[in-house]
Design a protein around this motif. Structure first.
Motif, mmCIF file in Angstrom:
data_model
loop_
_atom_site.group_PDB
_atom_site.id
_atom_site.type_symbol
_atom_site.label_atom_id
_atom_site.label_comp_id
_atom_site.label_asym_id
_atom_site.label_seq_id
_atom_site.Cartn_x
_atom_site.Cartn_y
_atom_site.Cartn_z
ATOM 1 N N UNK A 35 8.182 14.544 -3.724
ATOM 2 C CA UNK A 35 8.855 13.804 -2.660
ATOM 3 C C UNK A 35 8.576 14.433 -1.302
ATOM 4 N N UNK A 36 8.341 13.589 -0.316
ATOM 5 C CA UNK A 36 8.151 14.067 1.047
ATOM 6 C C UNK A 36 6.838 14.771 1.317
ATOM 7 N N UNK A 37 5.870 14.593 0.453
ATOM 8 C CA UNK A 37 4.587 15.281 0.633
ATOM 9 C C UNK A 37 3.663 14.590 1.620
ATOM 10 N N UNK A 38 3.812 13.277 1.803
ATOM 11 C CA UNK A 38 2.941 12.573 2.735
ATOM 12 C C UNK A 38 2.145 11.439 2.123
ATOM 13 N N UNK A 39 2.551 10.991 0.947
ATOM 14 C CA UNK A 39 1.835 9.898 0.278
ATOM 15 C C UNK A 39 1.918 8.602 1.095
ATOM 16 N N UNK A 40 3.094 8.287 1.567
ATOM 17 C CA UNK A 40 3.267 7.066 2.358
ATOM 18 C C UNK A 40 2.640 7.231 3.741
ATOM 19 N N UNK A 41 2.689 8.424 4.300
ATOM 20 C CA UNK A 41 2.021 8.672 5.581
ATOM 21 C C UNK A 41 0.516 8.458 5.438
ATOM 22 N N UNK A 42 -0.071 8.972 4.368
ATOM 23 C CA UNK A 42 -1.499 8.767 4.123
ATOM 24 C C UNK A 42 -1.789 7.271 4.009
#
Length: 145
Positions: A35-42
């Motif tokens: 969670x919160x690693x940046x998958x959606x940001x990527x």
């Protein structure tokens, strides 16, 4: 295997946008990271890189979000709650694989066996508050780990 470190949300967007321009239509990306690693940001940067103007959000409850542009389409999956082949079939995942759309799958480790052999696996690690390491692997590289 390739590694990229980004130091801000904006750098993640720019890196993913550039990366999107290098992949052919029909490419599949599986994300591995908590969670919160940046998958959606990527995914946000990736979608922008394809020229799609869309509000990207995590498909946690919808399972799949669809982003459509004039020249490309992206299916953004969240496989967190997919626990069986029946669950996966019910998402329509296999039908989407038959299109020329890009598929980006969060929590891909839950459906690893269903990903195509040429899928790209991106492991994301949090280094500091806004610093992330993105490790790009082929599916076969990931299996060897």
């Amino acid at each position: 295997m390739k590694e990229v470190i980004t130091y801000s949300y904006e750098e993640t967007l720019a890196m993913a946008s550039d990366y999107a321009k290098t992949l052919p239509k029909g490419s599949v990306i599986g994300f591995v990271g908590g969670l919160g690693m940046g998958k959606t940001a990527f995914t946000t940067g990736f979608v922008k890189g394809l020229g799609i103007n869309a509000d990207v959000s995590s498909p946690t409850f919808a399972i799949c979000n669809d982003y459509i542009g004039e020249k490309a389409r992206v299916y953004h999956f969240d496989m967190y709650r997919v626990e069986s082949w029946d669950d996966l079939y019910s998402t329509g995942f296999f039908d989407y694989l038959e299109t020329d759309a890009y598929i980006l799958a969060e929590w891909s480790e839950n459906v690893f066996g269903a990903l195509p052999d040429d899928a790209v696996i991106i492991e994301i690690e949090k280094i500091y508050e806004n610093t992330r390491k993105f490790i790009f692997k082929s599916k076969s590289d990931y299996i060897e780990d």
